[in-house]
Design a protein around this motif. Structure first.
Motif, PDB file in Angstrom:
ATOM      1  N   GLU A 237       0.874  -1.063   0.083  1.00 22.44           N
ATOM      2  CA  GLU A 237      -0.005   0.081   0.112  1.00 22.44           C
ATOM      3  C   GLU A 237       0.847   1.362   0.048  1.00 22.44           C
ATOM      4  O   GLU A 237       2.064   1.238   0.770  1.00 22.44           O
ATOM      5  CB  GLU A 237      -0.831   0.168   1.197  1.00 22.44           C
ATOM      6  N   ASN A 238       0.469   2.290  -0.637  1.00 21.31           N
ATOM      7  CA  ASN A 238       1.308   3.400  -1.009  1.00 21.31           C
ATOM      8  C   ASN A 238       2.578   3.118  -1.626  1.00 21.31           C
ATOM      9  O   ASN A 238       3.380   4.154  -1.437  1.00 21.31           O
ATOM     10  CB  ASN A 238       1.229   4.360   0.317  1.00 21.31           C
ATOM     11  N   SER A 263      -3.386   2.258  -3.409  1.00 25.38           N
ATOM     12  CA  SER A 263      -2.843   3.805  -3.698  1.00 25.38           C
ATOM     13  C   SER A 263      -1.457   3.793  -4.213  1.00 25.38           C
ATOM     14  O   SER A 263      -0.704   4.502  -3.666  1.00 25.38           O
ATOM     15  CB  SER A 263      -3.071   4.452  -2.114  1.00 25.38           C
TER      16      SER A 263
END
Length: 330
Positions: A237-238, A263
């Motif tokens: 994530e990210n 994301s």
């Protein structure tokens, strides 16, 4: 001066020729470089062959190919300090959006496009830095700090990937690299902590297993289209995917939601178009790595200027383990 030229697209042996051209004169803000080595990149041979989408004829009546090179500044134009004369330099964007590149005995170009080469670095290595070196450095360091993270380098045995593996280690991160089965020892020698065969059907699972079941923070990607599903499965994530190629799937479907719901930042990297402030930062990082001895830039072949067609053919053949250069100086 002697230069390699072409006036039409086609096979290297059909269109490349040695020609005597008038030596260039540096204009305001420019330097004249006596070229020692000219680097041959896949983008150079594709441009000469007419393989770029939508381009049906050469953009200039006469083209001297190649964007990368190295040499010594022999003259300067107005506004450039005379102290630069005699400086050993490497060149970026030598033939980007202009007709005359580095496959010649001399080139005149903007002063900032001739970057001082550290004293400890050879002119041969200098001719590898423009496209492979800057691409590797940007894909590794663009975004947040990688220290303490895990970075996946897809295609770690290629010219850019091999440099990227070394830069990831220099940046303080753990490296998982993929390569063909015959090149796994090569990527290990560059510093990869884990080397995986990219043809294995359960590659995503192997990548996660190699990272103790955890997703990776960043991916340096040479074949985004072919690897998009794998990348989406293993990125955190990210996380961030910096992709500089997708030759085997030029219009791939995008796993949009798997990436969106993590994301993920996806950056398409074209080193020719870096804004000045980003390019200057990349050059500074690359120079620091060179000064600290963190980079080995293998050279596979060096050809004389008169044999440039053979150099193009070697690059087109693929499967290289090092750069292909033209010796342009005496």
């Amino acid at each position: 001066m002697k230069a390699i030229t072409y006036r039409a697209f086609g096979a290297a042996r059909d269109v490349l020729q040695v020609e005597d051209l008038e030596s260039p004169t540096p204009g305001p803000g420019e330097v004249l470089v006596d070229v020692a080595f000219s680097g041959v990149n896949p983008s150079d041979v594709k441009a000469r062959a007419g393989a770029r989408p939508g381009v049906t004829k050469p953009p200039y009546p006469v083209i001297v190919p190649h964007s990368d090179g190295s040499g010594v500044i022999s003259a300067v134009g107005d506004g450039v300090p005379e102290g630069r004369i005699g400086e050993r330099v490497w060149i970026w964007n030598g033939q980007w959006q202009r007709p005359f590149g580095t496959a010649a005995e001399q080139i005149a170009l903007r002063s900032e496009q001739a970057v001082r080469l550290p004293d400890s670095v050879s002119l041969e290595t200098g001719a590898v830095l423009g496209i492979p070196g800057l691409t590797a450095c940007h894909t590794v360091f663009s975004g947040d700090d990688i220290a303490g993270q895990t970075v996946l380098v897809q295609g770690g045995a290629g010219t850019v990937g091999y440099l990227a593996v070394q830069l990831v280690k220099w940046g303080g991160a753990r490296v998982i690299a993929t390569a063909g089965s015959g090149s796994l020892n090569r990527v290990r020698s560059a510093g990869a902590d884990i080397a995986l065969d990219y043809t294995t059907p359960d590659l995503a699972e192997q990548i996660l297993d190699a990272n103790n079941g955890q997703p990776v923070h960043r991916i340096v990607e040479v074949e985004f289209g072919r690897n998009a599903e794998t990348d989406a499965a293993v990125i955190t994530e990210n996380g961030r995917i910096n992709a500089y190629g997708s030759a085997k799937a030029t219009t791939p479907p995008l796993p949009f939601y798997p990436l969106m719901f993590k994301s993920v930042t996806l950056e398409m990297v074209l080193i020719y178009l870096q804004p000045p402030e980003i390019r200057n930062q990349t050059i500074a990082q690359l120079t620091c790595a060179l000064k600290e001895g963190a980079l080995d830039c293998p050279i596979q072949s060096v050809y004389d200027l008169s044999n440039t067609a053979a150099a193009h053919e070697e690059v087109e053949a693929g499967g290289r383990t090092g750069a292909v250069l033209i010796r342009t100086g005496s």
